[in-house]
Design a protein around this motif. Structure first.
Motif, PDB file in Angstrom:
ATOM      1  N   GLU A 142       1.007  -1.025   0.087  1.00 27.38           N
ATOM      2  CA  GLU A 142       0.020   0.051   0.169  1.00 27.38           C
ATOM      3  C   GLU A 142       0.827   1.430  -0.023  1.00 27.38           C
ATOM      4  O   GLU A 142       0.707   2.129  -0.940  1.00 27.38           O
ATOM      5  CB  GLU A 142      -0.865   0.004   1.262  1.00 27.38           C
ATOM      6  N   ASP A 143       1.990   1.088   0.811  1.00 23.22           N
ATOM      7  CA  ASP A 143       2.726   2.416   0.886  1.00 23.22           C
ATOM      8  C   ASP A 143       3.627   2.706  -0.412  1.00 23.22           C
ATOM      9  O   ASP A 143       3.770   3.944  -1.033  1.00 23.22           O
ATOM     10  CB  ASP A 143       3.788   2.193   1.887  1.00 23.22           C
ATOM     11  N   THR A 144       3.987   1.619  -1.180  1.00 23.65           N
ATOM     12  CA  THR A 144       4.716   1.829  -2.689  1.00 23.65           C
ATOM     13  C   THR A 144       3.639   2.333  -3.374  1.00 23.65           C
ATOM     14  O   THR A 144       4.078   3.365  -4.200  1.00 23.65           O
ATOM     15  CB  THR A 144       5.036   0.428  -2.993  1.00 23.65           C
ATOM     16  N   LEU A 145       2.401   1.772  -3.572  1.00 26.00           N
ATOM     17  CA  LEU A 145       1.305   2.027  -4.636  1.00 26.00           C
ATOM     18  C   LEU A 145       1.024   3.641  -4.299  1.00 26.00           C
ATOM     19  O   LEU A 145       0.808   4.450  -5.058  1.00 26.00           O
ATOM     20  CB  LEU A 145       0.191   1.348  -4.493  1.00 26.00           C
ATOM     21  N   LEU A 146       0.630   3.677  -2.923  1.00 31.49           N
ATOM     22  CA  LEU A 146       0.162   5.306  -2.572  1.00 31.49           C
ATOM     23  C   LEU A 146       1.593   6.152  -3.153  1.00 31.49           C
ATOM     24  O   LEU A 146       1.193   7.361  -3.586  1.00 31.49           O
ATOM     25  CB  LEU A 146      -0.064   5.622  -1.042  1.00 31.49           C
ATOM     26  N   GLN A 147       2.509   6.199  -2.535  1.00 32.90           N
ATOM     27  CA  GLN A 147       3.798   6.965  -3.064  1.00 32.90           C
ATOM     28  C   GLN A 147       3.858   7.023  -4.619  1.00 32.90           C
ATOM     29  O   GLN A 147       4.323   8.093  -4.978  1.00 32.90           O
ATOM     30  CB  GLN A 147       5.092   6.359  -2.457  1.00 32.90           C
ATOM     31  N   LYS A 175     -15.230  -3.620  -7.099  1.00 29.95           N
ATOM     32  CA  LYS A 175     -15.536  -3.326  -5.830  1.00 29.95           C
ATOM     33  C   LYS A 175     -14.847  -2.140  -5.512  1.00 29.95           C
ATOM     34  O   LYS A 175     -15.373  -1.262  -4.882  1.00 29.95           O
ATOM     35  CB  LYS A 175     -15.707  -4.457  -4.711  1.00 29.95           C
ATOM     36  N   THR A 176     -13.533  -1.864  -6.216  1.00 32.25           N
ATOM     37  CA  THR A 176     -12.748  -0.741  -5.641  1.00 32.25           C
ATOM     38  C   THR A 176     -13.132   0.554  -6.651  1.00 32.25           C
ATOM     39  O   THR A 176     -12.576   1.520  -6.484  1.00 32.25           O
ATOM     40  CB  THR A 176     -11.228  -1.392  -5.684  1.00 32.25           C
ATOM     41  N   THR A 213      -6.643   3.091  -4.372  1.00 35.79           N
ATOM     42  CA  THR A 213      -5.471   2.433  -4.166  1.00 35.79           C
ATOM     43  C   THR A 213      -5.295   1.654  -2.896  1.00 35.79           C
ATOM     44  O   THR A 213      -4.714   0.373  -3.023  1.00 35.79           O
ATOM     45  CB  THR A 213      -4.205   3.493  -4.135  1.00 35.79           C
ATOM     46  N   SER A 214      -5.627   2.159  -1.857  1.00 40.21           N
ATOM     47  CA  SER A 214      -5.640   1.257  -0.621  1.00 40.21           C
ATOM     48  C   SER A 214      -6.435  -0.112  -0.683  1.00 40.21           C
ATOM     49  O   SER A 214      -5.868  -1.214  -0.298  1.00 40.21           O
ATOM     50  CB  SER A 214      -6.118   2.041   0.579  1.00 40.21           C
ATOM     51  N   GLN A 215      -7.861   0.014  -1.508  1.00 39.96           N
ATOM     52  CA  GLN A 215      -8.224  -1.427  -1.465  1.00 39.96           C
ATOM     53  C   GLN A 215      -7.638  -2.377  -2.592  1.00 39.96           C
ATOM     54  O   GLN A 215      -7.706  -3.522  -2.213  1.00 39.96           O
ATOM     55  CB  GLN A 215      -9.583  -1.055  -1.834  1.00 39.96           C
ATOM     56  N   ILE A 216      -6.904  -1.792  -3.704  1.00 44.10           N
ATOM     57  CA  ILE A 216      -6.183  -2.637  -4.544  1.00 44.10           C
ATOM     58  C   ILE A 216      -5.028  -3.174  -3.750  1.00 44.10           C
ATOM     59  O   ILE A 216      -4.845  -4.274  -3.912  1.00 44.10           O
ATOM     60  CB  ILE A 216      -5.674  -1.933  -5.706  1.00 44.10           C
TER      61      ILE A 216
END
Length: 77
Positions: A4-9, A47-48, A60-63
């Motif tokens: 999640e951190d990687t995708l969010l960044q 659903k996301t 992003t967080s749900q993915i």
């Protein structure tokens, strides 16, 4: 650093269809077609979905949760 951190960044809180396709190593058009079919993984990804105007985004967080979920990566063996 978590998925999640990687995708969010890298992408921020929402992924476009092109960004999600890049994460999944697919073409955007192929992903669009795949997401129209009815099976377990497409239902979980859909659903996301978040539609803003004419644009479609994915949270992003749900993915990231889907990637971390063991049942998604389970091959059934």
């Amino acid at each position: 650093m978590t998925i999640e951190d990687t995708l969010l960044q890298r992408f921020g809180p929402l992924l476009s269809i092109a960004q999600l396709a890049a994460v999944l190593d697919r073409s955007p058009d192929g992903l669009r077609i795949s997401l129209r079919t009815t099976n377990e993984w497409t239902q979980r990804i859909n659903k996301t979905r978040l539609k803003i105007g004419q644009r479609v985004y994915f949270r992003t967080s749900q993915i990231a949760e889907l990637f971390s979920d063991e049942s998604l990566s389970d091959t059934g063996n």
